[in-house]
Design an enzyme around this catalytic site. Structure first.
Site, mmCIF file in Angstrom:
data_model
loop_
_atom_site.group_PDB
_atom_site.id
_atom_site.type_symbol
_atom_site.label_atom_id
_atom_site.label_comp_id
_atom_site.label_asym_id
_atom_site.label_seq_id
_atom_site.Cartn_x
_atom_site.Cartn_y
_atom_site.Cartn_z
ATOM 1 C CB CYS A 198 1.053 -88.275 -162.603
ATOM 2 S SG CYS A 198 -0.208 -86.997 -161.284
ATOM 3 C CB SER B 293 8.118 -87.114 -168.846
ATOM 4 O OG SER B 293 6.882 -86.106 -168.739
#
Ligand SMILES: [Zn+2]
Lengths: 363, 584
Positions: free
Chosen positions: B363, B307
């Protein structure tokens, strides 16, 4: 008693010159040690010179009468050396009498000359094989005792004297040649009797670089000393090889290198010429000798000097295997010095006695 | 007749003497020179390595050795082997080792051979009693490297050890000799030429036993330069301890100039162990250790960034005007691409998220959308422009390049098309993309400083023995992020939000105003790689940090606490402590 013309000043002059140069050379050689070699040798030379004159004025005929007795005495001393002697590195060469110690093997050399001269002059030339073997035995006995010390170099001197007398005092040269060549054939057998370190010396002689740490080191360093002397040398007291101790045994076996480094090839030629002059002058004495006794004595002494000079220098330059024979009047050593002076004294004595009756002999 | 023979023999002698003294004079003169003139090395002292505050990280200890001149054994030992055997018995050193040293270092019979080295002082005192009467052995004093902080700095500094035969060949012409010590890895290797200095020598006259008689000529050595680092010893230690027993890396960098303040890789090793020489079997056990302690994870590890990469996708999308910061996407917990379903990490989804919240809560669905709209080519192009897929140029050997995949590459090596699903994976830093921790550190530093990519530098300056600065390693810019400052500001806001309410919330209760991004990259062979990258203070960043923990699990719970410990120490020490201001 003392008559001027009865003294060979020419020979004495050459000897004194050699002794002088030898002493200076030893001085240079022993500088770094600050040891007493030089002063000890000075004393030996003085004692030697005294002996030289004593023997010169003594009638060699009288001395020869004692030769058998002296021979037996020194054989016994050589035996005693093997039992009670002392020395360095496992070798037994010296015998001590009180403060005084000496090497009987060195003094055996003039004794052998006296013995042979007496035998040959009394009994005449060698004419039979029986005589050859008898004479050979006289040399072999001390040679074996000396070889056992072990001092192979001096043992070889004994056998060499035998061959010399065979050469000058036999009816036919065949005896000399047959004995010489058959002893050469005997060499492989002799090889078996050599000790390990002696074998190694011979092997290294064939290839000095084979073991630069061991025996080859000596030879390599002696050649380096001589070679760095060049044509004119580096100058008196300026030789570095021995000062820095690269040169082994530089005051005894390798004394010639010190001379060669400091005075170069020119100095070497001068020294060899002096030695040749010495031999030549003795040869003159031999020619003028009154009797066979004197002639034989001088022949022996000439050969004795020749062998020492040749073997010492030849070993230094690597022509023959390393063998420790001293260089006359140059090497340090008491007994050897005495032996050389006494031998020279015998020659002077022969010179003196020729005036008793004119005559000579050509050979 | 007899005289004629004798004269002939004298002539032979003269001929031989003529050959030796006149014809061979030059040869023997040279040999005499080799006999008596010897070169004695005056070894240059290797430079000391200091941290930014002048603490010593590597210095030299005296080391003692014994040498002997083979020629001097003459008359005392019948052979070198005999001597070595006696020495071995006397010193309790294996005979084989002595023989090996002798063979390897032998030069000539007149030159000293260093037969034993690396003896400590205590043993030398014992030996002296046996050595003195002998007169054969000489005491040789040399130096050996010592690293007082051991394994804490080994991946930065590396170590020195005896030069190998291969290295002797490789560096021929640089004046190395067998037995020399040379930097094997780390800074010791990279700055070898500065640190080692130039050896001097003495031409001395010696005697047959190798004893000095006089000095003929002397050239003094030039000592090596001292190396000053950007590294902060205390910070490095805190970062090292903060990782605990876990495998991973921590990098701290000054975002304003690329100075590396700490660089830790774990597990580590004790460099002092190698200085004194390791046997081949010991070396093998180090190399084959499954935990790979010799592997510098901070610059060599190539891993998916997970991420962390979302920040780059966000920047690229803003730059390409695919999205505006406030624009919202709906996350239902998954997304269908073609006939494949890609999940968000949060079951049930994040609902409506804008850019800030997408970064803060990481997200996936939001970034799937951006990634698909950007396309693989744009993502790869931006990644390469941000410094991925190539070395950062940090001053350490064996840095890895990482890897940025392209459709062409995939077709060539996998004989397969680049599927949209591959792009989806790429947009959250998974799949084929590989980065190194040091690349992430330069990237996050660039975000922190508003776009400048700096080459990370461990070395700060070189000084000579008197402390004069010889050379300063000034900051090197190696390009700019291809994004405007205002766009970078938007992403920074998202990273700040990650700390205040998002995945890095563990940092929120600190006195530090930090910003950052967590990552948890899939690991095919175990638990996930836990990542964190960040900077602080948020308004005017003084420090950038990257934490990687192998098989650490979620970045937010594994990597963030490590970062928190280190950052709190940093600001406790510098911003509010006595050394205020030194953080720059
Ligand atoms: Zn989501």
């Amino acid at each position: 008693m003392f008559r001027f013309k009865e003294t060979d000043f020419y020979l004495i002059g050459v000897i004194l010159l050699l002794v002088g140069l030898g002493t200076l050379n030893l001085y240079s050689a022993t500088i770094p040690q600050k040891e007493t070699f030089f002063y000890k040798q000075l004393i030996w030379n003085i004692i030697g010179l005294t002996c030289l004159f004593l023997f010169a004025f003594y009638d060699y005929h009288r001395l020869m009468k004692y030769s058998s007795f002296l021979y037996v005495l020194f054989l016994v001393l050589l035996l005693l050396v093997l039992v009670y002697g002392r020395g360095t590195g496992g070798a037994k060469r010296w015998i001590s009498i009180g403060l005084f110690s000496f090497q009987p093997s060195e003094l055996m050399k003039p004794v052998m000359i006296l013995l042979y001269s007496r035998l040959l002059s009394v009994r005449g030339e060698v004419k039979t094989w029986g005589k050859v073997f008898e004479l050979g035995l006289y040399a072999l006995l001390p040679a074996l005792l000396i070889a056992k010390q072990p001092d192979l170099g001096t043992a070889v001197v004994m056998l060499f004297l035998f061959l010399v007398y065979l050469f000058v005092a036999s009816s036919h040269l065949k005896y000399f040649f047959i004995v010489t060549f058959s002893s050469l054939g005997f060499l492989p057998v002799l090889w078996e009797f050599l000790k390990d370190y002696q074998k190694r010396r011979l092997l290294v002689f064939l290839d000095p670089d084979y073991d630069p740490l061991g025996v080859g080191y000596n030879l390599l360093q002696s050649k380096i000393s001589l070679g760095s002397g060049g044509l004119f040398g580096v100058g008196f007291l300026k030789g570095l090889q021995h000062k820095l101790r690269f040169l082994p045994e530089h005051h005894t076996d390798f004394i010639f290198c010190v001379w060669g480094e400091e005075f170069g090839f020119v100095g070497v030629v001068v020294l060899l010429s002096l030695y040749l002059l010495l031999l030549w002058r003795m040869y003159k004495v031999a020619l003028l000798a009154k009797d066979k006794e004197g002639f034989y004595i001088v022949c022996g002494v000439i050969s004795l000097f020749f062998l020492h000079i040749f073997v010492n220098i030849a070993m230094t330059v690597g022509i023959i295997p390393v063998k420790g024979l001293p260089l006359p009047f140059f090497s340090y050593g008491g007994s050897a010095t005495l032996s050389f002076f006494i031998s020279a004294g015998l020659v002077l004595s022969v010179y003196r006695w020729r005036f008793a009756k004119e005559g000579g002999r050509s050979w | 007749m007899l005289m004629a023979v004798y004269c002939l023999f004298f002539l032979i002698l003269l001929a031989r003497l003529w050959y030796i003294q006149v014809l061979m004079e030059r040869h023997y003169k040279a040999a005499a020179q080799e006999n008596r003139v010897r070169l004695v090395l005056l070894k240059a002292t290797r430079g000391t390595i200091y941290d930014r505050n002048g603490s010593v990280l590597a210095f030299n200890l005296p080391s003692y050795g014994l040498s002997f001149v083979p020629a001097s054994l003459k008359g005392r030992y019948s052979s070198v082997e005999d001597f070595l055997k006696e020495l071995s018995g006397e010193l309790k050193i294996p005979y084989d080792e002595l023989c090996r040293n002798y063979k390897r270092r032998f030069y000539s019979t007149y030159w000293p051979v260093l037969v034993i080295d690396g003896l400590p002082l205590t043993q030398v005192i014992d030996i002296r009693e046996w050595l003195m009467p002998q007169g054969v052995l000489n005491l040789e004093v040399d130096t050996r490297r010592f690293y007082p902080w051991g394994e804490i700095f080994s991946h930065v500094i590396g170590y020195t050890a005896e030069i190998s035969e291969a290295e002797l060949k490789l560096y021929s012409g640089k004046g190395y000799r067998g037995g020399d010590h040379i930097g094997k890895t780390g800074l010791e290797k990279l700055y070898e030429d500065y640190l080692r200095g130039v050896d001097g020598y003495q031409e001395i006259e010696v005697d047959a036993l190798g004893r000095r008689v006089s000095v003929i000529k002397e050239v003094l050595p030039k000592n090596g330069f001292n190396l000053l680092l950007n590294i902060d010893k205390h910070l490095q230690k805190v970062a090292y301890d903060a990782l605990g027993d876990r495998r991973g890396a921590v990098i701290l960098m000054n975002p304003k100039n690329g100075a590396v303040l700490a660089l830790v890789s774990k597990p580590s090793y004790d460099p002092n162990y190698f200085v004194w020489g390791v046997s081949p079997s010991e070396w093998k056990s180090f190399i084959s250790d499954p935990l790979r302690p010799m592997y510098n994870r901070a610059v060599q590890a190539e891993l998916p960034p997970g991420s962390l990469f979302k920040t780059l996708v966000a920047l690229a999308s803003l730059s390409e005007k695919i999205v505006s910061p406030k624009q919202q996407f709906y996350c239902s917990g998954f997304m269908k691409v073609g006939n494949r379903v890609f999940k968000c990490w949060k079951e049930g989804g994040h609902g409506f998220v804008n850019l800030y919240r997408a970064i803060a809560h990481s997200c996936n669905v939001y970034f799937y959308n951006l990634g698909i709209q950007l396309g693989v080519r744009k993502i790869a192009e931006y990644a390469e422009n941000c410094g991925f897929g190539r070395k950062t140029g940090i001053d350490l050997p064996s840095e890895s390049e990482g890897f940025v995949p392209t459709p062409e590459w995939k077709e060539k090596y996998f004989k397969e098309f680049w599927y949209p699903g591959d792009t989806v994976n790429l947009s959250i830093g998974q799949g084929f993309l590989l980065v190194t921790p040091i690349q992430m550190a330069t990237f996050v530093s660039a975000i922190a400083n508003g776009g400048m990519l700096y080459q990370p530098m461990l070395a700060k300056a070189l000084t000579d023995g008197d402390g004069n600065v010889i050379k300063e390693f000034s900051p090197k810019s190696c390009g700019k992020l291809p994004f405007s400052k205002s766009i970078i500001e938007e992403v920074k806001k998202g990273m700040r939000l990650a700390v205040t309410e998002g995945t890095a919330k563990l940092l929120s209760d600190s006195f530090i105003r930090a910003a950052g991004k967590t990552g948890s990259a899939q690991n095919p062979s175990g638990q996930e790689y836990a990542w964190f990258m960040g900077f602080a203070p948020y308004d005017n960043p003084e420090i950038a940090i990257v934490v990687l923990i192998e098989e650490g699990g979620a970045g937010g719970s594994a990597a963030v606490p490590v970062a928190k410990k280190v950052l709190e120490f940093f600001f406790g020490r510098y911003a509010y402590g006595s050394n205020k201001g030194k953080g720059g």
